[in-house]
Write an enzyme that holds these catalytic residues in place. Sequence first.
Site, PDB file in Angstrom:
ATOM      1  N   GLY A 110      -6.116 -10.069   8.544  1.00 29.95           N
ATOM      2  CA  GLY A 110      -4.817 -11.114   7.715  1.00 29.95           C
ATOM      3  C   GLY A 110      -5.285 -12.563   8.170  1.00 29.95           C
ATOM      4  N   CYS A 129       1.316  -2.195 -21.581  1.00 30.15           N
ATOM      5  CA  CYS A 129       2.857  -2.146 -22.025  1.00 30.15           C
ATOM      6  C   CYS A 129       3.906  -2.194 -20.705  1.00 30.15           C
ATOM      7  CB  CYS A 129       3.379  -1.041 -22.986  1.00 30.15           C
ATOM      8  SG  CYS A 129       2.188  -0.596 -24.417  1.00 30.15           S
ATOM      9  N   TYR A 177      -8.066  -5.794  -2.091  1.00 28.11           N
ATOM     10  CA  TYR A 177      -6.957  -6.080  -3.233  1.00 28.11           C
ATOM     11  C   TYR A 177      -6.886  -5.735  -4.087  1.00 28.11           C
ATOM     12  CZ  TYR A 177      -6.279  -6.372   1.499  1.00 28.11           C
ATOM     13  OH  TYR A 177      -6.346  -6.159   3.308  1.00 28.11           O
TER      14      TYR A 177
HETATM   15  C1  LIG Z   1      -4.499  -4.602   5.920  1.00 27.37           C
HETATM   16  C2  LIG Z   1      -4.545  -4.312   7.768  1.00 27.37           C
HETATM   17  C3  LIG Z   1      -5.987  -5.459   7.673  1.00 27.37           C
HETATM   18  C4  LIG Z   1      -6.438  -5.676   7.225  1.00 27.37           C
HETATM   19  O1  LIG Z   1      -5.580  -6.994   6.490  1.00 27.37           O
HETATM   20  P1  LIG Z   1      -5.977  -8.419   5.698  1.00 27.37           P
HETATM   21  O2  LIG Z   1      -5.592  -9.772   5.562  1.00 27.37           O
HETATM   22  O3  LIG Z   1      -7.033  -7.918   4.627  1.00 27.37           O
HETATM   23  O4  LIG Z   1      -7.264  -8.570   6.577  1.00 27.37           O
HETATM   24  C5  LIG Z   1      -5.852  -5.268   8.870  1.00 27.37           C
HETATM   25  N1  LIG Z   1      -5.731  -4.641   9.781  1.00 27.37           N
HETATM   26  C6  LIG Z   1      -4.207  -3.853   9.687  1.00 27.37           C
HETATM   27  C7  LIG Z   1      -3.956  -2.940  10.749  1.00 27.37           C
HETATM   28  C8  LIG Z   1      -4.241  -3.319   7.836  1.00 27.37           C
HETATM   29  O5  LIG Z   1      -3.011  -2.781   7.491  1.00 27.37           O
END
Ligand SMILES: *Cc1c(COP(=O)(O)O)cnc(C)c1O
Length: 445
Positions: free
Chosen positions: A270, A372, A401
């Site tokens: 995150g 479209c 992503y």
């Molecule tokens: C998506 C996800 C991540 C990575 O999230 P980022 O924001 O890309 O760092 C880590 N752990 C889990 C369980 C996720 O679903």
Amino acid sequence: MRRCCDSRGALGEGVLTAPAGERSAPAAQRIGFSRTREGLLCDAVPIERIAKECGTPVYIYSASAIREQYSALEAALGSLNHRLHYSVKANSNLAILKLLKGLGAGVDIVSGGELFRALLAGFTGDDIVFSGVGKTEREMEEALRADVLLFNVESEQELHVLAEVATRLKRRARVALRVNPEVLVDTPHPYTRTGGKGMKFGIAFDEALAVATVAMDLPGIHLVGLDMHVGSQISQLAPYEAGLNRLLHLRTEIEHSAKIKLGYLDMGGGLAVSYESNDAIDISAFGGAVNEMLGSVGMRILLEPGRFLVGNAGALVTRVLYRKRSGGKNFIITDAGMNDLLRPSHYHAYHRIEAVSHVGLGTIADVVGPVCESGDFFAVDRQVDDVVRGDLLAVHSAGAYGFVMASNYNSRPRPCEVLVDGSSFSVVTRREDYNDLVRAERGAS
Ligand SMILES: *Cc1c(COP(=O)(O)O)cnc(C)c1O
């Protein structure tokens, strides 16, 4: 940090337009990309050259930028007993997986397909943690056979199913309970919040102790840790601190009541990167806080960064097909669309856009794709370079992503991916052709 990106706002309402200070955005945002007289470079390779050889649209990644982010995070964590498990879903290209493996990363996977990729890239069970709210029995079997380090289990029912599958296979699953710490998380978009009360992710905090007790008695299950993932694009320390506090508290309760030791604490991913001017996480402050909280807890700390490692290391390069004016607005129509890069449309995400060759003049325009759908845009009412038909545009911060969310919508072959390292580059995914579009369909010859 900007907090305006609310999906409840009207389409493009300030969200995709240029934020204040955009023109003087810090270098971090352009990590791996720089401008010289030859135009925009990725590492030492002119983007113009890649576009000429590989065509457009094309995803271009900088290996040096990925290495830089990896070492920055490693440096911030210092001597903490930890490992980075790269979140494969951010960018699952095999070349990138191999690059990260070479740096010492493990992986965090969320599907059997990602397990398949991880194993192909050379990771072994020990390197792999398996997350996800809806694992199938087949996926569990595959992960058990691969002997993954951890299953991050998200519900009591999943725990029972995993116990059955493990028993059937005469194996024992190492389990961390993914707990929903029910912390307030402020991410730019509600779709990227996962650790709030009432979300589909994780075991409700007040049920976690009971589920741990169940886990203790289940055959085929070895409870070894706790896990959380509170969201994506988090620029503040508070959600991590609050979540970790709750997890540490729970750990004490579980260890006390079940008379076991929990050796692993997986704190999820995150970590935010900057798409604009100021919303990246302060990584050394993060490392300091984590060390302070976890330095002496005697657990192995796992982190699952995805976006942080690859987000700013990639750009989507697209060619301008047309310019037009309609309803008093300027449109720049590109050969990349929402099927290639979904983030602006899906999350109202801001991506910096610049001309690859120097243009000089600016204009206010919408940058849109050929798909479209009115939702097919990269920028709305934005100050952008005044490009003409044939010019190249770089849509920055597309390393995470991006390609992984690309689809064949409108029967558009997916773009190619290029990995640049220093002065050389290689095509790490070839561009799809029309045959690829129908390959899995009955009736294809
Ligand atoms: C998506 C996800 C991540 C990575 O999230 P980022 O924001 O890309 O760092 C880590 N752990 C889990 C369980 C996720 O679903």
